[in-house]
Motif scaffolding. Structure first.
Motif, mmCIF file in Angstrom:
data_model
loop_
_atom_site.group_PDB
_atom_site.id
_atom_site.type_symbol
_atom_site.label_atom_id
_atom_site.label_comp_id
_atom_site.label_asym_id
_atom_site.label_seq_id
_atom_site.Cartn_x
_atom_site.Cartn_y
_atom_site.Cartn_z
ATOM 1 N N UNK A 236 133.390 -29.641 58.407
ATOM 2 C CA UNK A 236 132.634 -28.752 59.285
ATOM 3 C C UNK A 236 133.141 -27.337 59.044
ATOM 4 N N UNK A 237 132.228 -26.372 59.015
ATOM 5 C CA UNK A 237 132.609 -25.009 58.662
ATOM 6 C C UNK A 237 131.811 -24.022 59.487
ATOM 7 N N UNK A 238 132.445 -22.897 59.771
ATOM 8 C CA UNK A 238 131.768 -21.825 60.502
ATOM 9 C C UNK A 238 132.367 -20.494 60.064
ATOM 10 N N UNK A 239 131.644 -19.427 60.348
ATOM 11 C CA UNK A 239 132.097 -18.085 60.004
ATOM 12 C C UNK A 239 132.655 -17.394 61.244
ATOM 13 N N UNK A 240 133.301 -16.253 61.022
ATOM 14 C CA UNK A 240 133.816 -15.436 62.116
ATOM 15 C C UNK A 240 133.237 -14.028 61.987
ATOM 16 N N UNK A 241 133.247 -13.241 63.056
ATOM 17 C CA UNK A 241 132.673 -11.897 62.982
ATOM 18 C C UNK A 241 133.320 -10.989 61.945
ATOM 19 N N UNK A 242 134.586 -11.238 61.600
ATOM 20 C CA UNK A 242 135.234 -10.378 60.597
ATOM 21 C C UNK A 242 135.136 -10.940 59.188
ATOM 22 N N UNK A 243 134.273 -11.948 58.984
ATOM 23 C CA UNK A 243 133.980 -12.388 57.629
ATOM 24 C C UNK A 243 134.855 -13.493 57.089
ATOM 25 N N UNK A 244 135.466 -14.269 57.933
ATOM 26 C CA UNK A 244 136.260 -15.410 57.496
ATOM 27 C C UNK A 244 135.416 -16.680 57.521
ATOM 28 N N UNK A 245 135.923 -17.720 56.857
ATOM 29 C CA UNK A 245 135.411 -19.071 56.998
ATOM 30 C C UNK A 245 136.529 -19.955 57.531
ATOM 31 N N UNK A 246 136.228 -20.715 58.559
ATOM 32 C CA UNK A 246 137.114 -21.776 59.023
ATOM 33 C C UNK A 246 136.459 -23.096 58.659
ATOM 34 N N UNK A 247 137.140 -23.898 57.874
ATOM 35 C CA UNK A 247 136.606 -25.190 57.458
ATOM 36 C C UNK A 247 137.585 -26.281 57.847
ATOM 37 N N UNK A 248 137.057 -27.313 58.480
ATOM 38 C CA UNK A 248 137.892 -28.428 58.899
ATOM 39 C C UNK A 248 137.395 -29.742 58.340
ATOM 40 N N UNK A 249 138.251 -30.735 58.436
ATOM 41 C CA UNK A 249 137.885 -32.090 58.044
ATOM 42 C C UNK A 249 138.361 -33.036 59.137
ATOM 43 N N UNK A 250 137.498 -33.952 59.531
ATOM 44 C CA UNK A 250 137.824 -34.890 60.592
ATOM 45 C C UNK A 250 138.179 -36.260 60.053
ATOM 46 N N UNK A 251 138.599 -37.126 60.959
ATOM 47 C CA UNK A 251 138.873 -38.508 60.597
ATOM 48 C C UNK A 251 140.128 -38.714 59.785
ATOM 49 N N UNK A 252 141.083 -37.796 59.848
ATOM 50 C CA UNK A 252 142.323 -37.955 59.092
ATOM 51 C C UNK A 252 143.320 -38.790 59.899
#
Length: 412
Positions: A236-252
């Motif tokens: 799952x991934x989303x952006x931030x207002x300052x131009x970053x990407x946060x990407x996660x992975x579930x089920x670990x």
């Protein structure tokens, strides 16, 4: 009403502050909900969840909480040939129930117009979804509660709890006696005997890039949509207002994980898997540095939806099992818990299946932890094979699908 909140850390220090910030309902699992609970209850649950999305946005506006609330929907993408069309049953169920406007099927071109990744082969837009910065939301909630007279005691672990008709919470610095109590322990409730068989714990891990707004412009990901794929252990991934990407992975699963240890907060192997997922799905960010990474435990319920109820004497209430989808449903859960606490006549809330249905039970130890670990390993091997365009081996495929065959809404 006199409300006291006891928090072992700081407000937002746990899952409410370090999740991926996806605010959604359960539309992405509508077909499964219809099969388990029936069309009417499933539709009522999804619509109640949508109302919570709107309510969170109103709360932020009304109380000047800058939580980056963005109601732009999210896009479920097929990032490998095996994932194409994974959303068809949910879309057909929504159309059958008169809610077809929730979804929009997207071609490869339409998907990549929203976020240009060479791995995206098709997608589906879910309009009933938003994103927030979760820690900002938690701190905004804290401020508003204090303004309303709620007494909040941070850094105050509960060392002993009596769940009788007059609940008692003991701490190292004092005791709280109340007419009613709410247990809001998330994954840590799995240590309680009462909840041990209805929850299992998995980990989710996030990597955060440095700001690169020019890269987001380059790939056209400027609309604020969340993006997630159709893997058994999804990205799952989303952006931030300052131009970053946060990407996660579930089920670990950091080891057997019979207890919640430090590996759930940070696990180098799991962080590496998330980083590799970012490089594969969004190669334009391959050379953008990662500035932070973290993880956390998820309280997983067998139906993939939370469970709400009351303990024996009726004075202690609980809401647990959010299964990695808690930001929006926690608002609905708060309404449910308030109705239970006040013994209110609210059939629309207390008649929802997250209140009325019996939760699924997981196998007891010593079978559960090894079983979950083996299934998770198989799910990840299946995902990785399909990411490469290969077919997983028969044994891997069988074990990865075993939770579904046993009736759990987990895995592929």
């Amino acid at each position: 009403i006199d409300v006291v909140l006891l928090e072992q850390d700081i407000c937002g220090g746990g899952p409410s502050g370090r999740n991926g910030g996806f605010v959604n309902s359960w539309w992405g699992g509508l077909a499964e909900l219809c099969e388990r609970f029936g069309d009417g209850p499933a539709l009522a649950l999804c619509r109640a969840g949508s109302q919570s999305i709107e309510a969170i946005g109103r709360f932020c506006r009304d109380h000047d909480v800058d939580a980056w609330f963005t109601h732009a929907g999210d896009v479920g993408v097929a990032a490998s040939p095996a994932q194409v069309g994974a959303w068809d049953e949910d879309v057909r169920a929504a159309e059958r129930l008169g809610a077809g406007d929730v979804f929009e099927r997207l071609s490869a071109e339409q998907t990549r117009a929203r976020c240009d990744s060479p791995t995206f082969l098709a997608g589906v837009l879910n309009r009933e979804a938003a994103t927030v910065q979760p820690a900002r939301l938690a701190l905004g909630l804290r401020r508003v509660l204090l303004e309303r007279g709620v007494r909040i005691f941070e850094g105050t672990p509960v060392t002993r709890f009596g769940a009788g008709r007059s609940p008692v919470a003991e701490t190292s610095s004092g005791t709280v006696r109340a007419g009613s109590a709410v247990i809001a322990l998330n994954a840590w409730a799995s240590a309680w005997r009462r909840f041990r068989r209805v929850l299992t714990v998995r980990g989710s891990y996030i990597v955060l890039t440095a700001p690169a707004p020019e890269k987001l412009e380059e790939i056209g990901w400027t609309g604020g949509e969340g993006v997630w794929d159709q893997r058994g252990a999804l990205h799952y991934a989303r952006t931030t207002p300052d131009g970053r990407i946060a990407l996660g992975i579930g089920g670990m699963q950091p080891g057997l994980a019979r207890t919640i240890g430090p590996g759930f907060a940070y696990d180098a192997t799991s962080i590496g898997v998330a980083a590799e997922g970012l490089r594969r799905m969004l190669p334009a960010f391959r050379n953008v540095p990662l500035e932070a990474a973290w993880g956390g435990p998820i309280d997983v319920a067998g139906h993939h939806v939370p469970l709400f109820g009351s303990l024996g004497g009726g004075a202690v209430h609980y809401g647990l099992g959010f299964t990695g989808n808690g930001v929006g449903p926690c608002h609905l859960g708060g309404r449910i818990l308030a109705a239970l606490t006040l013994r209110a006549d609210e059939p629309e809330l207390l008649g929802l299946p997250v209140v009325t249905e019996r939760p699924m039970r997981f196998p007891p130890e010593p079978l559960r932890s090894p079983g979950v670990l083996i299934a998770n390993l198989a799910i990840h091997r299946k995902d990785e094979a399909e990411d490469r365009g290969d077919r997983p081996g028969p044994l891997t495929d069988f074990v990865a699908r075993l939770p579904r065959r046993l009736g759990y809404n987990l895995g592929p």
